[in-house]
Design an enzyme around this catalytic site. Structure first.
Site, PDB file in Angstrom:
ATOM      1  N   THR A  85      18.370  -5.799   2.759  1.00 41.79           N
ATOM      2  CA  THR A  85      16.925  -5.989   2.527  1.00 41.79           C
ATOM      3  C   THR A  85      16.121  -4.855   3.153  1.00 41.79           C
ATOM      4  O   THR A  85      15.200  -4.311   2.532  1.00 41.79           O
ATOM      5  CB  THR A  85      16.472  -7.337   3.144  1.00 41.79           C
ATOM      6  OG1 THR A  85      17.274  -8.379   2.606  1.00 41.79           O
ATOM      7  CG2 THR A  85      15.005  -7.611   2.859  1.00 41.79           C
ATOM      8  N   HIS A 109      15.212  -6.951  -6.310  1.00 37.14           N
ATOM      9  CA  HIS A 109      15.552  -8.285  -5.804  1.00 37.14           C
ATOM     10  C   HIS A 109      16.809  -8.748  -6.513  1.00 37.14           C
ATOM     11  O   HIS A 109      16.979  -8.491  -7.702  1.00 37.14           O
ATOM     12  CB  HIS A 109      14.415  -9.274  -6.105  1.00 37.14           C
ATOM     13  CG  HIS A 109      14.804 -10.706  -5.916  1.00 37.14           C
ATOM     14  ND1 HIS A 109      14.808 -11.319  -4.686  1.00 37.14           N
ATOM     15  CD2 HIS A 109      15.246 -11.639  -6.799  1.00 37.14           C
ATOM     16  CE1 HIS A 109      15.229 -12.572  -4.828  1.00 37.14           C
ATOM     17  NE2 HIS A 109      15.492 -12.790  -6.102  1.00 37.14           N
TER      18      HIS A 109
HETATM   19  P1  CMP Z   1      13.861  -9.971  -1.419  1.00 41.84           P
HETATM   20  O1  CMP Z   1      15.326  -9.776  -1.291  1.00 41.84           O
HETATM   21  O2  CMP Z   1      13.268  -9.958  -2.781  1.00 41.84           O
HETATM   22  O3  CMP Z   1      13.484 -11.369  -0.710  1.00 41.84           O
HETATM   23  C1  CMP Z   1      12.269 -11.607  -0.016  1.00 41.84           C
HETATM   24  C2  CMP Z   1      11.392 -10.409   0.058  1.00 41.84           C
HETATM   25  O4  CMP Z   1      10.381 -10.443   1.036  1.00 41.84           O
HETATM   26  C3  CMP Z   1      12.218  -9.196   0.459  1.00 41.84           C
HETATM   27  O5  CMP Z   1      13.118  -8.840  -0.556  1.00 41.84           O
HETATM   28  C4  CMP Z   1      11.120  -8.186   0.771  1.00 41.84           C
HETATM   29  O6  CMP Z   1      10.564  -7.608  -0.387  1.00 41.84           O
HETATM   30  C5  CMP Z   1      10.044  -9.090   1.397  1.00 41.84           C
HETATM   31  N1  CMP Z   1       9.943  -8.963   2.857  1.00 41.84           N
HETATM   32  C6  CMP Z   1       8.887  -8.441   3.501  1.00 41.84           C
HETATM   33  N2  CMP Z   1       9.057  -8.482   4.832  1.00 41.84           N
HETATM   34  C7  CMP Z   1      10.260  -9.034   5.040  1.00 41.84           C
HETATM   35  C8  CMP Z   1      11.010  -9.331   6.231  1.00 41.84           C
HETATM   36  N3  CMP Z   1      10.543  -9.076   7.440  1.00 41.84           N
HETATM   37  N4  CMP Z   1      12.227  -9.892   6.082  1.00 41.84           N
HETATM   38  C9  CMP Z   1      12.709 -10.173   4.827  1.00 41.84           C
HETATM   39  N5  CMP Z   1      12.028  -9.916   3.676  1.00 41.84           N
HETATM   40  C10 CMP Z   1      10.820  -9.339   3.789  1.00 41.84           C
END
Ligand code: CMP
Length: 132
Positions: A85, A109
């Site tokens: 992530t 994602h």
């Molecule tokens: P995604 O895998 O789509 O799932 C949740 C999304 O939240 C992540 O990717 C990021 O785009 C967003 N995000 C923003 N800040 C955080 C964080 N601190 N931890 C995890 N996801 C985050």
């Protein structure tokens, strides 16, 4: 899903190429814009998280590409292909290492289970002929 930063930067084609070259078959796909409300619904599981409001704003800031992908072991293999992530922790050669800008604007994602892949696929494609 290819997220707004990656679509706006013109990285859609390069990301889809990496996905196809990794053996995924695209079975449904669309370019669309999420409202703040729809982005909130998609990420409902994160609604208690401190980043939820920013995430809604970011995910509705520009067009995204939603796709349903097919492959053996798709969920695990796709997560391997996209990387961690936080792009600072993503491995070399992953989509996020290459295209993500930050932990929020992280380019793509991927669903975290077969069950969620079904739910997220329906979110974008329910009622369309591509979603069989
Ligand atoms: P995604 O895998 O789509 O799932 C949740 C999304 O939240 C992540 O990717 C990021 O785009 C967003 N995000 C923003 N800040 C955080 C964080 N601190 N931890 C995890 N996801 C985050």
């Amino acid at each position: 899903m290819i997220k707004p930063d990656a679509v706006a930067d013109g990285n859609t084609g390069a990301i889809l190429k990496m996905i196809e070259e990794a053996g995924f078959k695209i079975v449904a796909m669309k370019l669309t814009l999420l409202s703040d409300e729809r982005a909130g619904q998609f990420y409902e599981v994160h609604k208690e998280r401190p980043f939820y409001n920013d995430l809604k704003k970011y995910m509705s800031s520009g067009k995204i590409v939603a796709a349903i992908l097919e492959k053996d072991n798709a969920v695990a293999d796709f997560r391997k292909l996209i990387g961690a992530t936080n792009p600072e922790q993503a491995e070399e050669g992953t989509i996020r290492k290459k295209f993500a800008k930050s932990i929020e604007a992280n380019a793509v994602h991927g669903s975290d289970s077969d069950e969620n892949a079904q739910i997220e696929g329906s979110f974008f494609f329910a009622g369309t002929e591509q979603f069989a």
